[in-house]
Enzyme design. Sequence first.
Site, PDB file in Angstrom:
ATOM      1  CB  CYS A  38     -77.231 -24.886 -26.470  1.00 10.67           C
ATOM      2  SG  CYS A  38     -78.923 -25.082 -27.047  1.00 10.67           S
ATOM      3  CG  ASP A 443     -40.555 -29.172  -3.651  1.00 11.54           C
ATOM      4  OD1 ASP A 443     -41.157 -29.096  -2.577  1.00 11.54           O
ATOM      5  OD2 ASP A 443     -40.455 -30.228  -4.323  1.00 11.54           O
TER       6      ASP A 443
END
Length: 493
Positions: A38, A443
Amino acid sequence: MQMGMHTDTERCVRAVQSKDARFDGWFFTAVLTTRIYCRPSCPVVPPKPENMVFHPSAAACQQAGFRACKRCRPDTSPGSPEWNQRADLVARAMRLIADGVVDREGVPGLAGRLGYSTRQVERQLLAELGAGPLALARAQRAQTARLLIETTTLPMAQLAFAAGFASIRTFNDTVREVFALSPSELRTRAPRRQGTSTPGVLSLRLPFRTPLNPDNLFGHLAATSVPGVEEWRDGSYRRTLRLPYGHGIVALTPTPDHIACRLTLSDLRDLTVAISRCRRLLDLDADPVAIDDQLRRDPVLAPLVDKAPGRRVPRTVDEAEFAVRAVLGQQVSTAAARTHAARLVTAHGEPVDDPEGGLTHLFPAPEALAALDPESLAMPRTRRTTFTTLVRRLADGDLHLGVESDWPQSRAQLLALPGFGPWTVDVIAMRALGDPDAFLPTDLGIRRAARELGLPSTPAALTARAASWRPWRAYAVQYLWATDSHPINFLPV
């Protein structure tokens, strides 16, 4: 959460007992009494701790003789974040396996792409994941088969080969072994869905770990979309895909608990790789809790994270395409970069048929771009040289920017190209190579955000301050960019 956490039994037991979905995909719980495995968040009553053993992969569970739980469907949980945040051999191998390389080229092809012997690759995968490349690829084929069984009306024979199986017998045996049901029983149990009978069209759900903030993710893709290749329509991001056996068109729609994905494929054998690339595009295997917890430790970033947690890094479905587009975007506006790319698409892209209209071409392959006349490019001579050198290296195979890329090596190769500075290399590393620690201190948007927030605004000083954000600086970039009013930061309406 960290590599090898399946060996920390006490921690795994606590996660299972609390049904903590954050651990889904990090490890799998195998129950000795039922022989079922599971996900940690399985809704059933947790077994006794002494009846639980833990494995690092679904393939390892299957190798040990466990079958998938019918309730929690562990094979459909998000993938481990490890493979997208690491650049070592195992992580690179797992990205290639997810991209279907073992099915297409075998284990020797996988090893050849990685630059190692098959023995070395198998040994390292077994040591970390408890399963070799064939078993891992088999588990992936089983998951693909289940998806096709439950979401299409394809005949089983056609479906088996589309999922990557070499024979109908192997397909039937694998499905029964993994799911404890025959293919026909799986289809009978599947919920009825609309629109699953259209040939070549698949509708599926892409799971992710919560939270996921779709604003900058889809905003970025929509705002920078190249006409003919991409579009935003009716709440969905749509684009064409270049795939190993043909081409495809995908529509991706954000919902609160999954990404709705509608795929139109010219060849169903491309399903596995198409899903893998869509997941990478949207960064769906990220662990947002771990990332945001780290960034919150900085008092400047904490309010940004708390305001809109779960930001992902918008990536790409084609690394070479993104590198070309990064060069086209050097020192120009977003609109200008889109215009340059659209011209290339119209002149050199491969036409495709979009039944819904709007999309017309695949983005040009490097081989097509390497053959064009440089004088036809409407850009400054220096950038023209940068462009032609890049596409020639990509076409010749001297530069390869695939999912298996060694990040430091690829960075060094890019930096050696004319016209490639730190910004271009880092944006390719962040969005194409998938480096979660790529950073853009030069940037303009980052420097503007830094000034407004009181952070150092010079590249060197900002890089020094950002050391505490590692290894998640690419995600810090998303939060910093989001302080601006640029369209990339907003979900289109």
